[in-house]
Design a protein around this motif. Structure first.
Motif, PDB file in Angstrom:
ATOM      1  N   VAL A   7       0.856  -1.169   0.000  1.00  0.00           N
ATOM      2  CA  VAL A   7       0.000   0.000   0.000  1.00  0.00           C
ATOM      3  C   VAL A   7       0.899   1.228   0.000  1.00  0.00           C
ATOM      4  N   THR A   8       0.729   2.049  -1.003  1.00  0.00           N
ATOM      5  CA  THR A   8       1.488   3.280  -1.084  1.00  0.00           C
ATOM      6  C   THR A   8       0.691   4.358  -0.367  1.00  0.00           C
ATOM      7  N   THR A   9       1.376   5.094   0.486  1.00  0.00           N
ATOM      8  CA  THR A   9       0.692   6.139   1.229  1.00  0.00           C
ATOM      9  C   THR A   9       1.542   7.395   1.264  1.00  0.00           C
ATOM     10  N   SER A  10       0.889   8.504   1.443  1.00  0.00           N
ATOM     11  CA  SER A  10       1.585   9.780   1.568  1.00  0.00           C
ATOM     12  C   SER A  10       1.585  10.251   3.016  1.00  0.00           C
ATOM     13  N   LEU A  11       1.286   9.350   3.945  1.00  0.00           N
ATOM     14  CA  LEU A  11       1.277   9.736   5.356  1.00  0.00           C
ATOM     15  C   LEU A  11       2.634  10.299   5.744  1.00  0.00           C
ATOM     16  N   ASP A  12       2.608  11.404   6.437  1.00  0.00           N
ATOM     17  CA  ASP A  12       3.831  12.045   6.919  1.00  0.00           C
ATOM     18  C   ASP A  12       4.715  10.997   7.599  1.00  0.00           C
ATOM     19  N   PRO A  13       5.961  10.844   7.174  1.00  0.00           N
ATOM     20  CA  PRO A  13       6.850   9.834   7.754  1.00  0.00           C
ATOM     21  C   PRO A  13       7.052   9.995   9.263  1.00  0.00           C
ATOM     22  N   ASP A  14       6.985  11.225   9.762  1.00  0.00           N
ATOM     23  CA  ASP A  14       7.127  11.446  11.202  1.00  0.00           C
ATOM     24  C   ASP A  14       5.944  10.839  11.961  1.00  0.00           C
ATOM     25  N   ILE A  15       4.744  10.963  11.397  1.00  0.00           N
ATOM     26  CA  ILE A  15       3.561  10.353  12.014  1.00  0.00           C
ATOM     27  C   ILE A  15       3.636   8.839  11.876  1.00  0.00           C
ATOM     28  N   ALA A  16       3.946   8.364  10.682  1.00  0.00           N
ATOM     29  CA  ALA A  16       4.038   6.920  10.438  1.00  0.00           C
ATOM     30  C   ALA A  16       5.049   6.273  11.380  1.00  0.00           C
ATOM     31  N   GLY A  17       6.147   6.962  11.635  1.00  0.00           N
ATOM     32  CA  GLY A  17       7.186   6.429  12.512  1.00  0.00           C
ATOM     33  C   GLY A  17       6.767   6.311  13.964  1.00  0.00           C
ATOM     34  N   ARG A  18       5.750   7.047  14.358  1.00  0.00           N
ATOM     35  CA  ARG A  18       5.265   7.006  15.746  1.00  0.00           C
ATOM     36  C   ARG A  18       4.205   5.943  15.975  1.00  0.00           C
ATOM     37  N   LEU A  19       3.615   5.413  14.887  1.00  0.00           N
ATOM     38  CA  LEU A  19       2.536   4.435  15.019  1.00  0.00           C
ATOM     39  C   LEU A  19       3.052   3.055  15.406  1.00  0.00           C
ATOM     40  N   LYS A  20       2.372   2.441  16.345  1.00  0.00           N
ATOM     41  CA  LYS A  20       2.625   1.044  16.695  1.00  0.00           C
ATOM     42  C   LYS A  20       1.409   0.267  16.221  1.00  0.00           C
ATOM     43  N   ARG A  21       1.616  -0.548  15.198  1.00  0.00           N
ATOM     44  CA  ARG A  21       0.526  -1.241  14.529  1.00  0.00           C
ATOM     45  C   ARG A  21       0.384  -2.674  15.014  1.00  0.00           C
ATOM     46  N   THR A  22      -0.805  -3.239  14.781  1.00  0.00           N
ATOM     47  CA  THR A  22      -1.015  -4.658  15.035  1.00  0.00           C
ATOM     48  C   THR A  22      -0.232  -5.441  13.977  1.00  0.00           C
ATOM     49  N   ALA A  23      -0.209  -6.765  14.117  1.00  0.00           N
ATOM     50  CA  ALA A  23       0.505  -7.615  13.167  1.00  0.00           C
ATOM     51  C   ALA A  23      -0.016  -7.438  11.741  1.00  0.00           C
ATOM     52  N   ASP A  24      -1.277  -7.044  11.593  1.00  0.00           N
ATOM     53  CA  ASP A  24      -1.828  -6.842  10.254  1.00  0.00           C
ATOM     54  C   ASP A  24      -1.781  -5.380   9.810  1.00  0.00           C
ATOM     55  N   GLY A  25      -0.969  -4.562  10.497  1.00  0.00           N
ATOM     56  CA  GLY A  25      -0.715  -3.196  10.059  1.00  0.00           C
ATOM     57  C   GLY A  25      -1.744  -2.168  10.446  1.00  0.00           C
ATOM     58  N   LEU A  26      -2.584  -2.483  11.435  1.00  0.00           N
ATOM     59  CA  LEU A  26      -3.681  -1.589  11.811  1.00  0.00           C
ATOM     60  C   LEU A  26      -3.470  -0.948  13.167  1.00  0.00           C
ATOM     61  N   VAL A  27      -4.135   0.190  13.350  1.00  0.00           N
ATOM     62  CA  VAL A  27      -4.151   0.905  14.628  1.00  0.00           C
ATOM     63  C   VAL A  27      -5.624   1.132  14.976  1.00  0.00           C
ATOM     64  N   PRO A  28      -6.041   0.811  16.223  1.00  0.00           N
ATOM     65  CA  PRO A  28      -7.431   1.094  16.596  1.00  0.00           C
ATOM     66  C   PRO A  28      -7.668   2.602  16.693  1.00  0.00           C
ATOM     67  N   ALA A  29      -8.847   3.007  16.244  1.00  0.00           N
ATOM     68  CA  ALA A  29      -9.226   4.418  16.278  1.00  0.00           C
ATOM     69  C   ALA A  29     -10.530   4.556  17.066  1.00  0.00           C
ATOM     70  N   VAL A  30     -10.426   5.122  18.258  1.00  0.00           N
ATOM     71  CA  VAL A  30     -11.598   5.408  19.081  1.00  0.00           C
ATOM     72  C   VAL A  30     -12.202   6.694  18.539  1.00  0.00           C
ATOM     73  N   VAL A  31     -13.503   6.647  18.247  1.00  0.00           N
ATOM     74  CA  VAL A  31     -14.164   7.790  17.622  1.00  0.00           C
ATOM     75  C   VAL A  31     -15.106   8.433  18.638  1.00  0.00           C
ATOM     76  N   GLN A  32     -14.961   9.750  18.802  1.00  0.00           N
ATOM     77  CA  GLN A  32     -15.665  10.490  19.839  1.00  0.00           C
ATOM     78  C   GLN A  32     -16.333  11.714  19.224  1.00  0.00           C
ATOM     79  N   GLN A  33     -17.549  12.013  19.685  1.00  0.00           N
ATOM     80  CA  GLN A  33     -18.221  13.253  19.286  1.00  0.00           C
ATOM     81  C   GLN A  33     -17.423  14.414  19.874  1.00  0.00           C
ATOM     82  N   HIS A  34     -16.996  15.331  19.033  1.00  0.00           N
ATOM     83  CA  HIS A  34     -16.055  16.375  19.458  1.00  0.00           C
ATOM     84  C   HIS A  34     -16.574  17.297  20.540  1.00  0.00           C
ATOM     85  N   ASP A  35     -17.861  17.604  20.566  1.00  0.00           N
ATOM     86  CA  ASP A  35     -18.346  18.615  21.507  1.00  0.00           C
ATOM     87  C   ASP A  35     -18.947  18.031  22.788  1.00  0.00           C
ATOM     88  N   THR A  36     -19.360  16.768  22.770  1.00  0.00           N
ATOM     89  CA  THR A  36     -19.976  16.179  23.965  1.00  0.00           C
ATOM     90  C   THR A  36     -19.091  15.145  24.649  1.00  0.00           C
TER      91      THR A  36
END
Length: 124
Positions: A7-36
């Protein structure tokens, strides 16, 4: 990665370097309503999904069941407009703060956490 494709991505290398991924290359994303602060759902992102989220302002996830990218609300109309994205201190979880239009859960509930309240011990 997940299916041995590159997968080719343009993600900033500094951000990519900080990610700790699962064995299948994923990161969990908790989604929250911004104002509540309401927790809406949990999604999964790889580098490309995160890059698309950061550059388009639309929450984009990797569907583990369908093995494809999906933009929240693309078919349902229940769009998540991204207000901010944060990386936790360990680099292994994302917090995506959104303005949710309509419901967040595929079941039709406002959040994916409406259905089952589990018993918790009571403290004095």
């Amino acid at each position: 990665m997940r299916d041995n494709r590159t997968v080719t991505t343009s993600l900033d290398p500094d951000i990519a370097g900080r990610l700790k991924r699962t064995a299948d290359g994923l990161v969990p994303a908790v989604v929250q309503q911004h104002d509540t602060g309401e927790v809406l759902m949990l999604g999964w992102m790889d580098d490309e999904a995160l890059n698309r989220t950061l550059t388009t302002g639309r929450a984009t996830y990797w569907s583990r069941s369908r093995q494809e990218y999906w933009i929240k609300g693309e078919t349902s109309g229940h769009v998540q407009w991204v207000k901010e994205v944060r990386l936790d201190c360990d680099g292994d979880t994302l917090l995506v703060k959104v303005d949710q239009e309509g419901v967040a859960c595929h079941t039709g509930d406002r959040t994916c956490f409406d259905a089952d309240l589990l018993p918790a011990p009571r403290h004095a």
